[in-house]
Design a protein around this motif. Structure first.
Motif, PDB file in Angstrom:
ATOM      1  N   ARG A 179      30.921   6.565  35.534  1.00 40.04           N
ATOM      2  CA  ARG A 179      30.358   7.918  35.358  1.00 40.04           C
ATOM      3  C   ARG A 179      30.449   8.338  33.887  1.00 40.04           C
ATOM      4  O   ARG A 179      31.464   8.101  33.218  1.00 40.04           O
ATOM      5  CB  ARG A 179      31.168   8.928  36.192  1.00 40.04           C
ATOM      6  N   LEU A 180      29.404   8.989  33.419  1.00 41.95           N
ATOM      7  CA  LEU A 180      29.439   9.504  32.044  1.00 41.95           C
ATOM      8  C   LEU A 180      30.357  10.718  32.001  1.00 41.95           C
ATOM      9  O   LEU A 180      30.229  11.627  32.841  1.00 41.95           O
ATOM     10  CB  LEU A 180      28.034   9.902  31.599  1.00 41.95           C
ATOM     11  N   THR A 181      31.272  10.727  31.043  1.00 40.49           N
ATOM     12  CA  THR A 181      32.234  11.828  30.975  1.00 40.49           C
ATOM     13  C   THR A 181      32.170  12.578  29.648  1.00 40.49           C
ATOM     14  O   THR A 181      32.849  13.565  29.453  1.00 40.49           O
ATOM     15  CB  THR A 181      33.672  11.303  31.161  1.00 40.49           C
ATOM     16  N   LEU A 190      26.727  11.550  24.664  1.00 36.75           N
ATOM     17  CA  LEU A 190      26.555  10.411  23.750  1.00 36.75           C
ATOM     18  C   LEU A 190      25.403  10.721  22.798  1.00 36.75           C
ATOM     19  O   LEU A 190      24.416  11.345  23.193  1.00 36.75           O
ATOM     20  CB  LEU A 190      26.221   9.142  24.540  1.00 36.75           C
ATOM     21  N   LEU A 249      24.702   5.845  32.584  1.00 40.83           N
ATOM     22  CA  LEU A 249      23.899   5.297  31.502  1.00 40.83           C
ATOM     23  C   LEU A 249      22.840   4.398  32.142  1.00 40.83           C
ATOM     24  O   LEU A 249      22.989   3.180  32.227  1.00 40.83           O
ATOM     25  CB  LEU A 249      24.795   4.516  30.536  1.00 40.83           C
ATOM     26  N   PRO A 279      30.190   8.474  21.721  1.00 44.46           N
ATOM     27  CA  PRO A 279      30.615   9.770  22.263  1.00 44.46           C
ATOM     28  C   PRO A 279      30.686  10.836  21.172  1.00 44.46           C
ATOM     29  O   PRO A 279      31.135  10.549  20.056  1.00 44.46           O
ATOM     30  CB  PRO A 279      32.017   9.484  22.818  1.00 44.46           C
ATOM     31  N   PRO A 287      26.118  14.186  30.030  1.00 47.62           N
ATOM     32  CA  PRO A 287      26.732  13.846  31.325  1.00 47.62           C
ATOM     33  C   PRO A 287      26.695  15.033  32.292  1.00 47.62           C
ATOM     34  O   PRO A 287      27.057  16.140  31.921  1.00 47.62           O
ATOM     35  CB  PRO A 287      28.175  13.515  30.945  1.00 47.62           C
TER      36      PRO A 287
END
Ligand SMILES: Nc1nc2c(c(=O)[nH]1)N[C@H]1C(S)=C(S)[C@@H](COP(=O)(O)OP(=O)(O)OC[C@H]3O[C@@H](n4cnc5c(=O)[nH]c(N)nc54)[C@H](O)[C@@H]3O)O[C@H]1N2
Ligand SMILES: Nc1nc2c(c(=O)[nH]1)N[C@H]1C(S)=C(S)[C@@H](COP(=O)(O)OP(=O)(O)OC[C@H]3O[C@@H](n4cnc5c(=O)[nH]c(N)nc54)[C@H](O)[C@@H]3O)O[C@H]1N2
Ligand code: SF4
Ligand SMILES: [Mo]
Length: 726
Positions: free
Chosen positions: A79-81, A84, A449, A93, A461
């Protein structure tokens, strides 16, 4: 959020709360509970999740394999946290402030150099009503662009536009799911419910037990066709021809409902003249089936008192999809099977919020509540709710794929994608990839992603179904509330709040000041008020109390409408209209070079571009790679062995998948699932030709050739394979 203390603590285990949520995948929107236990095994602490169906009106407590495992992608380590941003060619990031400032300043400079139409917005049918509504408002008010459309263009547009033309309003099911067991004949045209809405199957089993005759129209013998009394295994792209031919039989054999036609419809006489010219044997030949099967189907549907026609993407994702649906609606109208118990039409909605997502303004020509952006009154009304001048609202834009063409031509320089993975799901993806690479700015808001996000300049995200609150409208037109039950991972944010934060940076914050999703819903109630999809009578409190409310629902003290068109249709003279449908097949023409028809669709365990289900170990393990379903005789003809890699090529491009030789498909047709990107993506070969009425691409037919990779390799090496080996 429901917290239950009924679980008992076991030795060595900690039992976390039991939460109540709703499946993020298909349009049934099954309710479920998820319980979590932390268990220590051999010194390793891990969380065990268990999803169980919760009784509710649509799925009655059932859950399919995807729902049971949906928490796996939501809790996936990928999972994207963090946001980016592309720096030195790589996505790295960055803090939220930096990402949002960058997006807003790129938008601002494009607004001053190119004007608002240099920016395109691309949404999705997985977004909640609140987000879909806000995305439409964001495009028109924060940016001022005409270019907004969404993945539902590829999904619902043919049936939606047909329903609007024929009945005056489009709601997926005109009746209730509870009407299915009351129908004496059910037509399932291009819909594979057993794999795509599995928890609905018991309604059909019940109908069958009650004596219903079930007709399945599909080029393949699917798990859904397994319940058919009659399976019309037609050539892809010929549903309109088949429906016309069935209607001719119904008319010729006097099976029409004269009274209904006289009292409730227009256009029947013109249709009769057209049908006179139709030759049943010729139609049967075009459809690639026997004429007497068409007669059987027509008699079965025409001779019973109650019946329902269902369509899904098999009929609709065609260059004549709009008209093919209207041809099937002619059958419903001619036999008077609508507006009463056990009768109706259902366009089986696809995505979780495929229904609500198509009502509130993320479509190129649409304002909330099914209002039109081209209608002065509608513009004035919505502008008044938004507190803007009607003349400031842009005009209509173009459809999703046409937006990609515009990007390709340089007409759109920035694209904001929220809730879609277009590089996998568009037709002719080679052009789409080229187009996205040309953009000055690509922003993708997603949980992962994805293939599309990898091309982005900024990736934002977002929260998953477990972490955000919002309403979803299921295939019946029933609005359901899904509340957050889990904290967002890392810095993931709700879609709606991201839109508000960008709007604020564009000095439009005053129009986007909401404290939560309910606040947005309150505005949506007013924006949709008096429209065809009227949500005014629906509130969060009511949704909590009643567990779901049908639209249209114009008053808070009245029930929503469960069955549509009991007394009248929604067109100005309250009658429905018959359509003269001229279609001789919508398939791409076959040739010596491209002799087979490629069709495509879904399998039980994956969902759409697989962005979510390929990240669920339990689902991914069931289908780990893409494949082509091919008939044994066709396989022999093209020297294909079972389980080997084959290359499939159309005029647009090629992809490579493993072969699966099965007798359940027509000999002239091959089938490939749509759930994989890159070199296995079926959309490398699909056609970008669009239906002239609704701009739906003709996904479901492409002329292709197929060859084993083994032969391609040996040909490249300059020596011939021993063909006699087969
Ligand atoms: N497991 C699973 N379930 C899903 C989804 C998923 O990805 N996976 N996606 C959801 C979404 S968004 C949608 S839109 C729905 C889609 O639900 P469906 O429309 O039921 O799914 P498809 O597999 O695309 O197509 C249905 C059938 O159409 C047949 N077909 C192909 N060409 C033709 C034709 O020319 N005529 C006719 N009559 N049939 C034809 C195919 O063989 C296929 O069996 O499913 C929803 N549910
Ligand atoms: N060949 C072929 N192509 C097809 C079809 C076909 O039958 N054949 N079917 C078409 C149809 S019916 C459809 S619906 C489209 C679907 O096409 P897509 O929209 O591209 O498919 P999804 O995989 O659902 O992509 C949704 C993305 O949004 C993310 N997402 C999920 N929930 C949320 C959320 O709440 N917010 C945000 N920001 N992101 C979220 C997911 O992680 C995923 O990356 O594909 C179409 N393409
Ligand atoms: S995928 Fe559809 S049928 Fe399966 S659990 Fe989810 S909502 Fe229900
Ligand atoms: Mo869909």
């Amino acid at each position: 959020m429901c917290q239950s203390g009924e679980n008992k603590l076991k030795v060595g285990q900690y039992v976390a709360p039991l939460v109540e949520t709703q499946c993020p995948f298909c349009s049934v929107q099954c309710k479920m509970t998820i319980s979590t236990e932390t268990e220590a095994l051999a010194g390793i602490v891990r969380t065990v999740y268990k999803a169980e169906g919760k009784p509710n009106a649509a799925s009655q407590g059932r859950l399919c394999i995807k729902g049971m495992n949906a928490h796996q992608h939501a809790t996936h380590p990928g999972r994207l946290t963090q946001p980016l941003m592309r720096k030195g060619g790589r996505l790295v990031p960055v803090p939220w402030e930096e990402a949002l400032d960058a997006v807003a300043s790129s938008f601002s400079s494009l607004l001053s150099t190119q004007g608002p139409d240099g920016i395109g917005i691309y949404g999705g049918g997985s977004l909640s009503n609140e987000t879909a509504y806000l995305l439409g408002k964001f495009a028109r008010v924060a940016i001022g662009t005409r270019y907004i459309d969404y993945n539902g263009r590829f999904c619902m547009s043919a049936a939606a536009s047909a329903g609007s033309k024929v009945f005056g309003v489009d709601r997926g099911l005109t009746c209730r799911l509870a009407d299915i067991p009351l129908a004496r004949c059910i037509v399932l045209a291009g819909t594979n419910i057993a794999e795509c809405q599995p928890t609905l199957m018991p309604y059909f089993h019940q109908a069958k037990e009650n004596g219903a005759f079930i007709i399945v129209i599909d080029p393949r013998a699917t798990p859904t066709a397994a319940i058919a009394d009659l399976h019309l295994q037609i050539r892809p792209g010929t549903d309109a021809v088949l429906a016309n031919a069935m209607l001719k039989v119904i008319v010729d054999e006097g099976l029409v409902n004269e009274e209904f036609i006289r009292k409730r419809t227009n256009g029947y006489d013109q249709l009769l003249t057209h049908l006179n010219e139709l030759d049943l044997n010729e139609a049967a030949a075009l459809c690639g089936i026997e004429a007497d099967m068409i007669q059987q189907a027509a008699r079965a549907f025409g001779s019973v008192e109650t019946g329902i026609v269902f369509t899904a993407r098999g009929v609709e994702q065609q260059i004549d999809g709009h008209m093919a649906v209207r041809a099937l609606l002619n059958l419903v109208l001619a036999t008077g099977k609508i507006g009463r118990e056990g009768c109706g039409y259902g366009a089986i909605t696809g995505q979780g919020n495929g229904q609500g997502g198509r009502e509130h303004g993320q479509k190129a020509d649409q304002l909330p509540g099914y209002r039109s952006i081209e209608n002065e009154e509608d513009r004035a009304y919505v502008a008044s709710v938004w507190g803007v001048d009607p003349s400031s609202l842009p005009g209509k834009g173009v459809s999703a794929y046409e937006m990609m063409e515009l990007v390709h031509q340089g007409g759109i320089q920035a694209l904001f994608v929220m809730g879609s993975n277009p590089i996998v799901s568009n037709p002719n993806v080679r052009l789409v990839e080229d187009a996205l690479k040309k953009l000055d700015l690509l922003v993708v808001a997603d949980m992962f992603l994805t293939e599309t996000a990898r091309l982005a300049d900024v990736v934002l995200p977002v929260t998953s179904y477990l972490e955000n609150t919002g309403t979803m409208t299921n295939l019946e037109g029933r609005v359901l509330l899904r509340e957050a039950v889990r904290l967002a991972p890392g810095e993931a944010r709700d879609d709606w709040s991201i839109l508000c934060q960008i709007a604020a940076r564009l000095n439009k914050g005053g129009y986007f000041a909401y404290k939560d999703a309910e606040d947005i819903f309150e505005e949506l109630r007013f924006a949709s008020r008096g429209g065809l999809a009227d949500y005014y009578g629906i509130t969060y409190d009511r949704l909590r109390r009643e567990e779901g409310v049908y639209w249209p629902c114009p008053a808070t003290d009245k029930a929503g409408m469960d069955m549509m068109f009991r007394e009248s249709f929604a067109l100005s003279d309250r009658r429905a209209v018959f359509t003269v449908v001229e279609s001789w097949g919508a398939g791409e023409e076959l040739s010596e070079e491209y002799p087979l028809t490629l069709t495509n669709g879904r399998v039980l365990t994956h969902y759409l571009t697989g962005a979510q289900t390929r990240r669920s170990p339990s689902l991914a393990a069931r289908e780990i790679e893409n494949y082509v379903e091919i008939h044994p005789r066709t396989a022999r003809r093209w020297y294909i062995r079972d389980g080997e890699w084959v290359e499939i090529t159309s005029q647009r491009g090629s992809f490579t998948v493993r072969s699966r030789i099965r007798p359940n498909i027509r000999e002239d047709t091959i089938f490939v699932p749509m759930h994989w990107g890159g070199a296995q993506n079926v959309n490398q070969a699909t056609r970008p030709d669009l239906d002239p009425f609704c701009r739906m691409p003709g996904f479901k037919t492409a002329a292709v050739h197929i060859r084993p990779l083994r032969l391609a390799v040996s040909a490249n090496r300059g020596h011939n394979e021993e063909w006699s080996q087969f």
